[in-house]
Design an enzyme around this catalytic site. Structure first.
Site, PDB file in Angstrom:
ATOM      1  N   TYR A  54      -5.011   1.562  12.542  1.00 59.96           N
ATOM      2  CA  TYR A  54      -5.183   0.163  12.964  1.00 59.96           C
ATOM      3  C   TYR A  54      -3.848  -0.447  13.402  1.00 59.96           C
ATOM      4  O   TYR A  54      -2.776   0.113  13.150  1.00 59.96           O
ATOM      5  CB  TYR A  54      -5.801  -0.651  11.812  1.00 59.96           C
ATOM      6  CG  TYR A  54      -6.457  -1.929  12.279  1.00 59.96           C
ATOM      7  CD1 TYR A  54      -7.541  -1.883  13.152  1.00 59.96           C
ATOM      8  CD2 TYR A  54      -5.978  -3.171  11.878  1.00 59.96           C
ATOM      9  CE1 TYR A  54      -8.130  -3.045  13.607  1.00 59.96           C
ATOM     10  CE2 TYR A  54      -6.574  -4.340  12.323  1.00 59.96           C
ATOM     11  CZ  TYR A  54      -7.643  -4.272  13.195  1.00 59.96           C
ATOM     12  OH  TYR A  54      -8.228  -5.427  13.644  1.00 59.96           O
ATOM     13  N   ASN A 152     -26.175  -4.756  18.984  1.00 53.85           N
ATOM     14  CA  ASN A 152     -26.672  -4.936  17.612  1.00 53.85           C
ATOM     15  C   ASN A 152     -25.563  -5.035  16.575  1.00 53.85           C
ATOM     16  O   ASN A 152     -25.841  -5.112  15.378  1.00 53.85           O
ATOM     17  CB  ASN A 152     -27.598  -3.772  17.231  1.00 53.85           C
ATOM     18  CG  ASN A 152     -26.881  -2.432  17.253  1.00 53.85           C
ATOM     19  OD1 ASN A 152     -26.185  -2.115  18.205  1.00 53.85           O
ATOM     20  ND2 ASN A 152     -27.041  -1.638  16.209  1.00 53.85           N
ATOM     21  N   SER A 153     -24.291  -5.013  17.015  1.00 57.52           N
ATOM     22  CA  SER A 153     -23.192  -5.174  16.049  1.00 57.52           C
ATOM     23  C   SER A 153     -23.116  -6.635  15.605  1.00 57.52           C
ATOM     24  O   SER A 153     -23.770  -7.506  16.195  1.00 57.52           O
ATOM     25  CB  SER A 153     -21.864  -4.772  16.713  1.00 57.52           C
ATOM     26  OG  SER A 153     -21.557  -5.695  17.750  1.00 57.52           O
ATOM     27  N   VAL A 155     -20.567  -8.602  15.991  1.00 59.32           N
ATOM     28  CA  VAL A 155     -20.033  -9.358  17.123  1.00 59.32           C
ATOM     29  C   VAL A 155     -21.149  -9.561  18.152  1.00 59.32           C
ATOM     30  O   VAL A 155     -21.344 -10.665  18.669  1.00 59.32           O
ATOM     31  CB  VAL A 155     -18.841  -8.635  17.795  1.00 59.32           C
ATOM     32  CG1 VAL A 155     -18.398  -9.388  19.045  1.00 59.32           C
ATOM     33  CG2 VAL A 155     -17.670  -8.502  16.833  1.00 59.32           C
ATOM     34  N   ARG A 175     -28.124   1.452  21.804  1.00 55.04           N
ATOM     35  CA  ARG A 175     -28.373   2.902  21.878  1.00 55.04           C
ATOM     36  C   ARG A 175     -29.775   3.276  21.396  1.00 55.04           C
ATOM     37  O   ARG A 175     -30.155   4.439  21.468  1.00 55.04           O
ATOM     38  CB  ARG A 175     -27.368   3.644  20.982  1.00 55.04           C
ATOM     39  CG  ARG A 175     -25.956   3.534  21.435  1.00 55.04           C
ATOM     40  CD  ARG A 175     -25.104   4.617  20.833  1.00 55.04           C
ATOM     41  NE  ARG A 175     -24.865   4.445  19.396  1.00 55.04           N
ATOM     42  CZ  ARG A 175     -24.107   5.253  18.678  1.00 55.04           C
ATOM     43  NH1 ARG A 175     -23.544   6.312  19.257  1.00 55.04           N
ATOM     44  NH2 ARG A 175     -23.910   5.044  17.392  1.00 55.04           N
ATOM     45  N   GLY A 240     -12.661  -3.413  21.217  1.00 52.62           N
ATOM     46  CA  GLY A 240     -12.939  -2.347  20.259  1.00 52.62           C
ATOM     47  C   GLY A 240     -13.106  -1.049  21.019  1.00 52.62           C
ATOM     48  O   GLY A 240     -13.307  -1.058  22.240  1.00 52.62           O
ATOM     49  N   GLY A 241     -13.021   0.055  20.289  1.00 55.38           N
ATOM     50  CA  GLY A 241     -13.136   1.364  20.944  1.00 55.38           C
ATOM     51  C   GLY A 241     -13.922   2.322  20.069  1.00 55.38           C
ATOM     52  O   GLY A 241     -13.389   3.312  19.604  1.00 55.38           O
ATOM     53  N   MET A 242     -15.224   2.020  19.872  1.00 56.07           N
ATOM     54  CA  MET A 242     -16.009   2.781  18.891  1.00 56.07           C
ATOM     55  C   MET A 242     -16.138   4.259  19.249  1.00 56.07           C
ATOM     56  O   MET A 242     -16.310   5.078  18.355  1.00 56.07           O
ATOM     57  CB  MET A 242     -17.405   2.170  18.724  1.00 56.07           C
ATOM     58  CG  MET A 242     -17.418   0.762  18.160  1.00 56.07           C
ATOM     59  SD  MET A 242     -16.718   0.611  16.513  1.00 56.07           S
ATOM     60  CE  MET A 242     -18.004   1.293  15.515  1.00 56.07           C
ATOM     61  N   PHE A 264      -8.607  -8.269  23.753  1.00 58.30           N
ATOM     62  CA  PHE A 264      -8.587  -9.391  22.802  1.00 58.30           C
ATOM     63  C   PHE A 264      -8.477  -8.841  21.387  1.00 58.30           C
ATOM     64  O   PHE A 264      -9.122  -7.856  21.041  1.00 58.30           O
ATOM     65  CB  PHE A 264      -9.867 -10.238  22.925  1.00 58.30           C
ATOM     66  CG  PHE A 264      -9.890 -11.362  21.917  1.00 58.30           C
ATOM     67  CD1 PHE A 264      -9.194 -12.541  22.165  1.00 58.30           C
ATOM     68  CD2 PHE A 264     -10.556 -11.236  20.692  1.00 58.30           C
ATOM     69  CE1 PHE A 264      -9.164 -13.575  21.222  1.00 58.30           C
ATOM     70  CE2 PHE A 264     -10.530 -12.260  19.742  1.00 58.30           C
ATOM     71  CZ  PHE A 264      -9.836 -13.425  20.014  1.00 58.30           C
TER      72      PHE A 264
END
Ligand SMILES: NC(=O)c1ccc[n+]([C@@H]2O[C@H](COP(=O)([O-])OP(=O)(O)OC[C@H]3O[C@@H](n4cnc5c(N)ncnc54)[C@H](OP(=O)(O)O)[C@@H]3O)[C@@H](O)[C@H]2O)c1
Length: 326
Positions: A54, A152-153, A155, A175, A240-242, A264
């Site tokens: 992180y 569905n997160s 955020v 998904r 984010g970068g899941m 951001f």
């Protein structure tokens, strides 16, 4: 006095490095209060901190967790104007997965009593991020369209509900087919399945309106679809970068469509704008949580001693946050 805490002594996978330990309970110094944890949240960034990837890391051994809600249970010397029992943001800087922590009284973020406690527990990271993504990146007007992945997160669900409250229209990428109806029930205007080539038909979805903003927390093909769907001069913001992949983009869209790419980070927003800026955003979040315009699902609550089950549950398909209680 001792208290329980979920700590790690090295960086690694949560189930390999986390341990439930007894550590010294902190006593508030002059000007500080102690906050007793009610609920803590599990967020993707917790895994980044436990794993060592992180943007800001704690010294080891470290208490894990970044977000939670609690009540003031002890006052240090020279503290006035704060009552025992006041509900506040749990001080997460030194880890939120512990029974209590201390913070300077003048840095408290007080939760309005109208906000349900479990909503408060998940209010401090994802909803303000969603608010900033919709309000602080481009100037959107009622009727404008926004695309987002991970619909569905936490955020994503915040974006859906906030956008509705602001009069914006959303296209949410997911998904799993079974998420389409629940998201629509929460206010999503349109839900598309990843990998179905939906971007080609975006102007049918928007009836010709240009999509101005794309919110990307996934990367990979999902982010590329967004760039294809953006209109001329549109902006994609990555927060984010899941998929853990490098962000790739089709060059032609930058040149011929004047698409803008930016990023951001809520932590940086807080540092740049200070407590006043954070409180301003949280006031907007709480206004929506207090009257029910924003209400996020909770998947399940586990005690600290069940942390392994909690983490396993968090990695399963779900529609809501997994919480921890000391
Ligand atoms: N930059 C910031 O300031 C900031 C602040 C808050 C959050 N974030 C980021 O925003 C994202 C969402 O956070 P959250 O707490 O709202 O998430 P969450 O509620 O825990 O939900 C996780 C989401 O990620 C999806 N996902 C997980 N792995 C994936 C993969 N390999 N490919 C595609 N989708 C995948 C899940 O989809 P399925 O249900 O299909 O598995 C689900 O939609 C995270 O990347 C987080 O780090 C950034």
């Amino acid at each position: 006095m001792k208290q329980s805490a979920l700590r790690h002594h090295s960086f690694g996978k949560p189930l390999e490095v986390l341990q439930l330990e007894q550590i010294a309970q902190p006593e508030p110094r002059a000007g500080e209060v102690r906050v007793k944890l009610e609920f803590a949240t599990i967020n993707p960034s917790d895994y980044g901190m436990i794993g060592g990837s992180y943007g800001n890391l704690r010294e080891l051994p470290a208490v894990a967790g970044r977000e939670g809600v609690g009540v003031v249970d002890a006052l240090g010397a020279d503290v006035s104007g704060i009552e025992i029992g006041t509900r506040v943001r749990f001080p997460g800087e030194d880890g939120a997965w512990q029974a209590a922590a201390c913070v300077a009284a003048d840095e408290l973020l007080i939760v309005p009593p109208e906000v349900p406690v479990e909503q408060a527990a998940i209010s401090f990271i994802n909803p303000p991020t969603a608010y900033c993504l919709l309000k602080k990146i481009v100037d959107l007007k009622p009727g404008d369209w926004v695309i987002q992945n991970a619909g569905n997160s936490a955020v994503g669900l915040s974006v859906i509900q906030m956008a509705k409250a602001m009069g914006l229209k959303t296209i949410s990428q997911v998904r799993r087919e079974e998420l389409v109806e629940p998201l629509k029930a929460m206010g999503a205007d349109h839900v598309v399945l990843e990998g179905t080539g939906w971007a080609k038909g975006v102007s049918e979805i928007t009836r010709g309106a240009v999509v101005q903003l794309a919110l990307n927390s996934i990367g990979g093909e999902s982010a590329i679809d967004q760039i294809k769907a953006l209109g001329d001069g549109g902006t994609q913001v990555t927060f984010g970068g899941m998929v853990g992949d490098k962000v790739r983009f089709p060059t032609r869209f930058l040149i011929f469509n004047d698409v803008r790419l930016t990023g951001f980070w809520w932590d940086r927003y807080g540092k740049r704008n200070g407590l006043v800026g954070v409180r301003d955003v949280m006031a907007e979040v709480y206004a929506m949580m207090a009257d029910g315009r924003l209400s996020l699902p909770i998947e399940k609550t586990y005690s600290f001693s069940e942390y392994e089950s909690a983490i396993q549950h968090d990695s399963q398909p779900r529609l809501g946050k997994v919480l921890l209680q000391p």
